[in-house]
Write a protein that holds these residues in place. Structure first.
Motif: not given
Length: 195
Positions: A100-118
């Motif tokens: 991999v050639e990335a300098d930085v990784f932006n990682v988003n881990v949703p709390l609760g693993f739910k859709t925005v609708e819940g």
């Protein structure tokens, strides 16, 4: 030790004055999202990771998006922490293997693993791009009854309100309840000059 400064300032102080012999900087977790162009470009969490990259260190910014302030449980936090640890380990191994050639990784881990609708989902770990649609204008409003005081009140097109998030983008992944990993470079692409 108390440092009065931005996240990037703290990383700079650490890397140049306190613990210069590190291989990886993990910034976060930030409780909140860092998806979409507007958030990525103004994020303190990402700013700290970018500062590490400028010091020639590998860096991962980790954020925990949620579906409303206080909507998560302690179990949601623990599950997100475990998932973030697994993802960080995987990314470090990729850097070590040179795949991999990335300098930085932006990682988003949703709390609760739910859709925005819940709706609960079985989370997938997705490689994404930064959705370029999100934007905002003012981030603050005048505090009622307090002259010269302001409070957080962002305006504009919030990432999860996008009617059609970019396919393969970070907003779409997190909106669907999945983990988003966006590889980033610290260099800004220069536009071509017009003749």
């Amino acid at each position: 030790m108390h440092v009065d400064g931005s996240p990037a300032t703290c990383v700079n102080l650490a890397l140049y004055s306190l613990v210069p012999d590190v291989d990886l900087v993990i910034s976060g977790p930030n409780v909140g999202h860092n998806v979409g162009r507007a958030s990525v470009l103004s994020s303190g969490t990402l700013g700290a990771a970018m500062e590490a990259s400028l010091a020639h260190k590998k860096a991962i910014a980790i954020s925990f998006p949620f579906n409303g302030w206080g909507s998560w449980t302690e179990e949601d936090i623990q599950t997100a922490v475990q998932m973030a640890g697994q993802v960080a380990t995987q990314l470090w191994e990729e850097w070590q293997s040179g795949t991999v050639e990335a300098d930085v990784f932006n990682v988003n881990v949703p709390l609760g693993f739910k859709t925005v609708e819940g709706t609960p989902v079985e989370p997938e770990i997705l490689r994404t791009t930064v959705d370029m649609q999100s934007q905002y204008s003012s981030l603050y409003k005048a505090t009622e009854g307090k002259s010269g005081a302001f409070e957080w009140a962002p305006k504009g097109l919030k990432p999860f309100d996008l009617p059609a998030p970019t396919a393969g983008g970070d907003v779409a992944a997190v909106k669907a309840g999945h983990v988003s990993i966006s590889p980033l470079r610290t260099g800004f692409i220069q536009p071509e000059s017009k003749p």
